[in-house]
Scaffold this motif. Structure first.
Motif, PDB file in Angstrom:
ATOM      1  N   PRO A  67       0.774  -1.243   0.042  1.00 20.15           N
ATOM      2  CA  PRO A  67      -0.060   0.036  -0.119  1.00 20.15           C
ATOM      3  C   PRO A  67       0.834   1.258   0.022  1.00 20.15           C
ATOM      4  CG  PRO A  67      -0.704  -1.453   1.879  1.00 20.15           C
ATOM      5  CD  PRO A  67       0.317  -2.198   1.212  1.00 20.15           C
ATOM      6  N   GLU A  68       2.013   1.283   0.728  1.00 23.90           N
ATOM      7  CA  GLU A  68       2.899   2.469   0.757  1.00 23.90           C
ATOM      8  C   GLU A  68       3.427   2.694  -0.511  1.00 23.90           C
ATOM      9  OE1 GLU A  68       3.760   3.510   5.040  1.00 23.90           O
ATOM     10  OE2 GLU A  68       3.883   1.290   4.760  1.00 23.90           O
ATOM     11  N   GLY A  69       4.285   1.355  -1.083  1.00 26.16           N
ATOM     12  CA  GLY A  69       5.019   1.473  -2.358  1.00 26.16           C
ATOM     13  C   GLY A  69       4.065   2.167  -3.304  1.00 26.16           C
ATOM     14  N   ASN A  70       2.966   2.233  -3.158  1.00 27.02           N
ATOM     15  CA  ASN A  70       2.206   2.909  -4.187  1.00 27.02           C
ATOM     16  C   ASN A  70       2.340   4.334  -4.449  1.00 27.02           C
ATOM     17  OD1 ASN A  70      -0.240   3.127  -5.705  1.00 27.02           O
ATOM     18  ND2 ASN A  70      -1.513   3.685  -4.160  1.00 27.02           N
ATOM     19  N   TRP A  71       2.858   4.666  -3.323  1.00 26.02           N
ATOM     20  CA  TRP A  71       2.986   6.279  -3.190  1.00 26.02           C
ATOM     21  C   TRP A  71       4.535   6.715  -3.297  1.00 26.02           C
ATOM     22  CZ3 TRP A  71      -0.519  10.246  -3.683  1.00 26.02           C
ATOM     23  CH2 TRP A  71      -1.559   9.999  -3.622  1.00 26.02           C
ATOM     24  N   ILE A  72       5.453   5.991  -3.312  1.00 25.56           N
ATOM     25  CA  ILE A  72       7.023   6.561  -3.507  1.00 25.56           C
ATOM     26  C   ILE A  72       7.084   7.270  -4.801  1.00 25.56           C
ATOM     27  CG2 ILE A  72       9.245   5.584  -3.685  1.00 25.56           C
ATOM     28  CD1 ILE A  72       8.465   3.140  -2.119  1.00 25.56           C
ATOM     29  N   SER A  73       6.616   7.072  -5.598  1.00 23.86           N
ATOM     30  CA  SER A  73       6.924   7.890  -6.943  1.00 23.86           C
ATOM     31  C   SER A  73       6.011   9.070  -6.854  1.00 23.86           C
ATOM     32  CB  SER A  73       6.373   7.045  -8.273  1.00 23.86           C
ATOM     33  OG  SER A  73       5.137   6.733  -8.290  1.00 23.86           O
ATOM     34  N   ARG A  74       4.930   9.184  -5.978  1.00 20.35           N
ATOM     35  CA  ARG A  74       4.348  10.549  -5.916  1.00 20.35           C
ATOM     36  C   ARG A  74       4.240  11.063  -4.853  1.00 20.35           C
ATOM     37  NH1 ARG A  74      -1.261   7.875  -6.958  1.00 20.35           N
ATOM     38  NH2 ARG A  74      -0.512   5.930  -6.241  1.00 20.35           N
ATOM     39  N   ALA A  75       5.382  10.876  -3.977  1.00 21.57           N
ATOM     40  CA  ALA A  75       5.700  11.574  -2.572  1.00 21.57           C
ATOM     41  C   ALA A  75       5.750  13.003  -2.969  1.00 21.57           C
ATOM     42  CB  ALA A  75       6.826  10.999  -2.066  1.00 21.57           C
ATOM     43  N   PRO A  76       5.297  14.124  -1.919  1.00 22.27           N
ATOM     44  CA  PRO A  76       5.204  15.453  -2.544  1.00 22.27           C
ATOM     45  C   PRO A  76       6.425  16.117  -2.454  1.00 22.27           C
ATOM     46  CG  PRO A  76       4.214  15.099  -0.462  1.00 22.27           C
ATOM     47  CD  PRO A  76       4.426  13.674  -0.751  1.00 22.27           C
ATOM     48  N   SER A  77       7.565  15.865  -1.695  1.00 25.02           N
ATOM     49  CA  SER A  77       8.859  16.038  -1.812  1.00 25.02           C
ATOM     50  C   SER A  77      10.087  14.981  -1.728  1.00 25.02           C
ATOM     51  CB  SER A  77       9.106  17.218  -0.791  1.00 25.02           C
ATOM     52  OG  SER A  77       9.238  16.507   0.362  1.00 25.02           O
ATOM     53  N   LEU A  78      11.218  15.558  -2.018  1.00 25.63           N
ATOM     54  CA  LEU A  78      12.387  14.589  -2.036  1.00 25.63           C
ATOM     55  C   LEU A  78      12.236  14.086  -0.634  1.00 25.63           C
ATOM     56  CD1 LEU A  78      14.581  13.326  -3.589  1.00 25.63           C
ATOM     57  CD2 LEU A  78      16.130  15.410  -3.143  1.00 25.63           C
ATOM     58  N   ARG A  79      12.435  14.911   0.350  1.00 27.68           N
ATOM     59  CA  ARG A  79      12.529  14.577   1.776  1.00 27.68           C
ATOM     60  C   ARG A  79      11.375  13.458   2.255  1.00 27.68           C
ATOM     61  NH1 ARG A  79      10.029  16.575   6.569  1.00 27.68           N
ATOM     62  NH2 ARG A  79      11.188  16.001   8.464  1.00 27.68           N
ATOM     63  N   ARG A  80      10.072  13.634   1.475  1.00 28.89           N
ATOM     64  CA  ARG A  80       9.093  12.635   1.887  1.00 28.89           C
ATOM     65  C   ARG A  80       9.316  11.377   1.082  1.00 28.89           C
ATOM     66  NH1 ARG A  80       7.183  14.453   6.452  1.00 28.89           N
ATOM     67  NH2 ARG A  80       5.871  16.260   6.272  1.00 28.89           N
TER      68      ARG A  80
END
Ligand SMILES: [Fe+2]
Ligand SMILES: [Fe+2]
Length: 333
Positions: A67-80
């Motif tokens: 479920p979280e891997g789903n958002w790695i490419s769409r995290a809102p900043s480099l830090r996130r």
């Protein structure tokens, strides 16, 4: 944490009766907080219970990456993105420690993984819910990793040595996961009204499944009594769930969002929060494979396993080559 018991390494005197059974001797060790190690005698049921629990735990860590891997490419900043990648990689490590701990009990890793991929083995139902927005990553870290800590800290002093030792490191990493989740929620709650609404929506969707993570009520939990006697389990499902509610209520207040349960209120007499009834029908439905993402999760795991076959084959061939080379060197020495 203050509520932990500590397993001791100090010697203790066993009952000196020659007639004491292996099983009594084993229980005596547990009662005296002496950890059980892989080569020690143990009842078959203890071994099987641990294999079931540890392998389910390992599967949960591995499926929990999806479920979280789903958002790695769409995290809102480099830090996130860096934070989320580190967290997801930690979960892979947790799965590996735990498969290793189950192997010390005689379980074969290939069988455990086959059972996960065929749908025979269970994993935590929470990972069958979708991550619809970035705020879900915050809510998962805050609530799901928070519930995992509540469940896993007591396991640092469980009776089986390899499981307990694996949990010490896992819990340190879970604590980072929980903080990164809470920080995401905090940023959203201090952001625009739209961002705060995303945080509230994520809390609304993840609250009840998080409470379900502690498992059925004590009255319905069939393995609990024996597991408590063996000190595999140190606190009951309901005790841990209550602690989680009591911890989360003030945190939601700090965030300024509302737990989606109108019945939550402080009970002065019990010094705990009362809370509403859990929808156990939903819980069992997801456990039985009918949650929103069960099929998708298994399909993704199977695909990743198939696509990784060449890596496993190459690693095995390389290990064999090294082994062969060492043997040849030893012969010619
Ligand atoms: Fe984990
Ligand atoms: Fe985690």
């Amino acid at each position: 944490m203050a509520f932990l018991f500590k397993f001791v390494q100090t010697p203790f005197v066993m009952s000196d009766s020659k007639n004491i059974s292996l099983e009594d001797r084993f229980q005596e060790k547990i009662d005296n907080n002496i950890q059980i190690e892989p080569k020690d005698w143990m009842p078959e049921a203890y071994r099987k219970t641990l294999i079931r629990q540890i392998s389910q735990h390992a599967h949960s860590e591995i499926v929990g990456m999806l479920p979280e891997g789903n958002w790695i490419s769409r995290a809102p900043s480099l830090r996130r993105k860096v934070g989320l990648m580190a967290k997801v990689q930690d979960e892979a490590g947790h799965g590996l420690y735990l498969y290793g701990a189950a192997e010390t009990l005689g379980a074969a890793r290939a069988t455990m993984i086959d059972d996960l991929h065929s749908g025979k083995a269970k994993y935590s139902s929470i990972f069958n819910y979708p991550t619809l927005t970035w705020a879900d990553i915050g809510a998962i870290g805050w609530l799901v990793d928070g519930a995992a800590i509540m469940n896993q800290v007591p396991l640092c002093s469980c009776s089986y040595g390899p499981y307990a030792r694996a949990m010490v490191r896992v819990c340190k990493e879970e604590s980072f996961h929980q903080r990164q989740g809470f920080e995401i929620m905090m940023s959203l709650c201090n952001g625009t009204p739209e961002q705060k609404a995303l945080a509230q929506d994520a809390l609304n969707r993840w609250w009840w499944p998080s409470l379900m993570m502690f498992g059925p009520n004590d009255s319905e939990s069939k393995h609990s009594a024996q597991s408590m006697k063996w000190k595999i389990k140190r606190f009951s499902n309901d005790e841990l769930r209550q602690r989680f509610v009591d911890m989360s209520v003030p945190q939601a207040k700090i965030l300024g969002i509302t737990i989606p349960d109108p019945e939550i209120k402080w009970n002065e007499a019990t010094k705990q929060h009362d809370f509403g009834a859990i929808d156990w029908e939903e819980f069992w439905n997801v456990v039985k494979g009918n949650g929103p993402c069960n099929k998708q999760r298994l399909k993704t795991r199977n695909k990743a396993h198939d696509e990784g076959r060449w890596v496993r084959e190459a690693a095995t061939a390389y290990a064999e080559k090294r082994h062969q080379r060492k043997q040849n060197q030893a012969k010619s020495a």
